[in-house]
Design a protein around this motif. Structure first.
Motif, short mmCIF file in Angstrom:
data_model
loop_
_atom_site.label_atom_id
_atom_site.label_comp_id
_atom_site.label_asym_id
_atom_site.label_seq_id
_atom_site.Cartn_x
_atom_site.Cartn_y
_atom_site.Cartn_z
N SER A 127 -24.41 -4.99 15.55
CA SER A 127 -23.68 -5.81 14.58
C SER A 127 -24.63 -6.16 13.46
N ALA A 128 -24.08 -6.39 12.27
CA ALA A 128 -24.92 -6.77 11.13
C ALA A 128 -25.50 -8.16 11.32
N SER A 129 -24.81 -9.00 12.08
CA SER A 129 -25.31 -10.35 12.35
C SER A 129 -25.38 -10.58 13.85
N ALA A 130 -26.29 -11.42 14.27
CA ALA A 130 -26.51 -11.69 15.69
C ALA A 130 -25.49 -12.68 16.22
N SER A 131 -25.15 -12.54 17.51
CA SER A 131 -24.19 -13.45 18.14
C SER A 131 -24.70 -14.88 18.17
N ASN A 132 -25.98 -15.05 18.41
CA ASN A 132 -26.58 -16.39 18.49
C ASN A 132 -28.08 -16.27 18.29
N ALA A 133 -28.78 -17.39 18.44
CA ALA A 133 -30.22 -17.40 18.21
C ALA A 133 -30.96 -16.52 19.22
N THR A 134 -30.46 -16.48 20.46
CA THR A 134 -31.07 -15.63 21.48
C THR A 134 -30.98 -14.16 21.09
N ALA A 135 -29.80 -13.75 20.62
CA ALA A 135 -29.60 -12.37 20.21
C ALA A 135 -30.48 -12.03 19.01
N ARG A 136 -30.58 -12.96 18.07
CA ARG A 136 -31.43 -12.74 16.90
C ARG A 136 -32.89 -12.58 17.32
N ALA A 137 -33.35 -13.42 18.24
CA ALA A 137 -34.74 -13.34 18.70
C ALA A 137 -35.01 -12.01 19.41
N ALA A 138 -34.03 -11.56 20.22
CA ALA A 138 -34.21 -10.29 20.93
C ALA A 138 -34.30 -9.14 19.94
N ALA A 139 -33.41 -9.15 18.93
CA ALA A 139 -33.43 -8.08 17.93
C ALA A 139 -34.73 -8.11 17.14
N ASP A 140 -35.18 -9.30 16.77
CA ASP A 140 -36.43 -9.41 16.00
C ASP A 140 -37.61 -8.85 16.80
N ARG A 141 -37.61 -9.14 18.10
CA ARG A 141 -38.73 -8.66 18.93
C ARG A 141 -38.70 -7.15 19.08
N VAL A 196 -22.49 -10.28 27.02
CA VAL A 196 -22.48 -9.15 26.08
C VAL A 196 -22.60 -9.73 24.69
N LEU A 197 -23.61 -9.29 23.97
CA LEU A 197 -23.93 -9.88 22.67
C LEU A 197 -24.02 -8.80 21.60
N GLN A 198 -24.03 -9.25 20.36
CA GLN A 198 -24.19 -8.34 19.23
C GLN A 198 -25.43 -8.74 18.43
N ALA A 199 -26.13 -7.74 17.91
CA ALA A 199 -27.33 -8.01 17.11
C ALA A 199 -27.69 -6.75 16.32
N PRO A 200 -28.43 -6.91 15.23
CA PRO A 200 -28.80 -5.77 14.39
C PRO A 200 -30.04 -5.04 14.89
N PHE A 201 -29.93 -4.37 16.04
CA PHE A 201 -31.06 -3.60 16.56
C PHE A 201 -31.24 -2.32 15.75
N TYR A 202 -32.47 -2.10 15.34
CA TYR A 202 -32.75 -0.90 14.53
C TYR A 202 -32.41 0.38 15.28
N VAL A 203 -32.73 0.44 16.56
CA VAL A 203 -32.56 1.68 17.32
C VAL A 203 -31.07 2.02 17.52
N LEU A 204 -30.19 1.03 17.40
CA LEU A 204 -28.76 1.30 17.51
C LEU A 204 -28.14 1.68 16.18
N ASN A 205 -28.79 1.28 15.11
CA ASN A 205 -28.24 1.53 13.78
C ASN A 205 -28.47 2.99 13.39
N GLY A 206 -27.40 3.70 13.14
CA GLY A 206 -27.52 5.10 12.73
C GLY A 206 -27.25 6.08 13.85
N VAL A 207 -27.21 5.62 15.10
CA VAL A 207 -26.87 6.54 16.19
C VAL A 207 -25.39 6.89 16.08
N GLU A 208 -25.11 8.18 16.02
CA GLU A 208 -23.74 8.64 15.79
C GLU A 208 -22.99 8.86 17.10
N ALA A 209 -22.99 7.83 17.93
CA ALA A 209 -22.32 7.86 19.23
C ALA A 209 -22.22 6.42 19.70
#
Length: 269
Positions: A127-141, A196-209
């Motif tokens: 997702s372009a935005s994180a579900s919550n602060a936990t999701a944002r922290a996980a994506a940042d890490r 189940v959460l949403q976050a802007p993970f780089y490795v998920l962005n651009g995967v065509e599946a």
């Protein structure tokens, strides 16, 4: 001649039906991505166990179960302790034209107090935005290894719109995949359900599946970190992930199966 056709058409349908069935049930192609590797250690347990090693061990077990139980063709972004930049993981995945993409990670907390308290499983989709602060922290890490800036693609507005439309169904299926896997992980492991959460993970962005990132537990937690090193616990996680993938593929194949139009009864000769 007409009467001969009446006999021939049902016979052809009889012989072609198994072929159509086998085509619908072709082996799935799945890319499994063990997080980190090489000089990128990821999280560390209180006893010094590294996320890169646990992620690889669980990913290898997932591959074994997917191949054995589903007959899937499984490709690993890495199958040894090597560095692999995040953009290359995405590029590798897309070259394989997979049916789905699974990225395996362990989570961690930054302070002594939170390390002693926070544990549990999280399953993410993009997702372009994180579900919550936990999701944002996980994506940042997890995104710490990503390039600091992306080169401008220079795409036209039309190309961007078409690309966005093409990804809509993939994004919806990523959500379905996450919700298929997560409850099975919780049931099998007995771990705390962090959702189940949403976050802007780089490795998920651009995967065509359809793609998900699974944080299989908090390596920084004393008890959960220890469990993640055990072969029997890793087997529970791998079996649960496989069960979720199986359920997701069954749902998608049922949804996408061609619907045979009603055939009118042959006219009387």
């Amino acid at each position: 001649m007409t009467s001969r056709l009446h006999v021939l058409v049902p016979c052809l349908a009889f012989f072609l039906a198994p072929l159509a069935s086998r085509a619908a049930e072709r082996p799935a192609r799945i890319v499994v991505d063990p997080g980190h590797g090489g000089g990128q250690d990821g999280a560390t347990s209180p006893t010094g166990v590294l996320e890169k090693d646990i992620a690889l061990q669980i990913a290898q077990r997932v591959r074994e179960h997917l191949e054995k139980e589903l007959g899937a063709q499984v490709l690993m972004t890495r199958d040894e302790d090597v560095s692999l930049p995040l953009p290359e993981r995405v590029e590798f995945a897309n070259k394989q034209r997979p049916d789905l993409f699974l990225s395996i990670h362990c989570n961690a907390m930054p302070t002594r107090r939170t390390r002693a308290r926070v544990q549990g499983l999280e399953t993410y989709f993009l997702s372009a935005s994180a579900s919550n602060a936990t999701a944002r922290a996980a994506a940042d890490r997890e995104n710490a290894e990503a390039p600091s800036a992306r080169a401008s693609r220079g795409d036209s507005t039309l190309a961007f719109i078409l690309d966005d439309l093409a990804r809509t169904e993939t994004h919806q299926d990523s959500s379905r995949l996450a919700y298929a896997i997560h409850p099975k992980l919780i049931a099998a492991s007995g771990a705390s359900d962090r959702g189940v959460l949403q976050a802007p993970f780089y490795v998920l962005n651009g995967v065509e599946a359809p793609a998900v990132l699974i944080e299989v537990g908090y390596l920084s937690h004393p008890e959960e970190g220890s469990r993640l090193t055990r072969a029997d616990y890793q087997e529970k996680l791998a079996t649960a992930i496989t069960g979720g993938v199986k359920a997701f593929l069954a749902e998608v194949r049922k949804r996408d199966a061609p619907r045979n139009p009603a055939v009118a009864a042959p006219a009387a000769p």
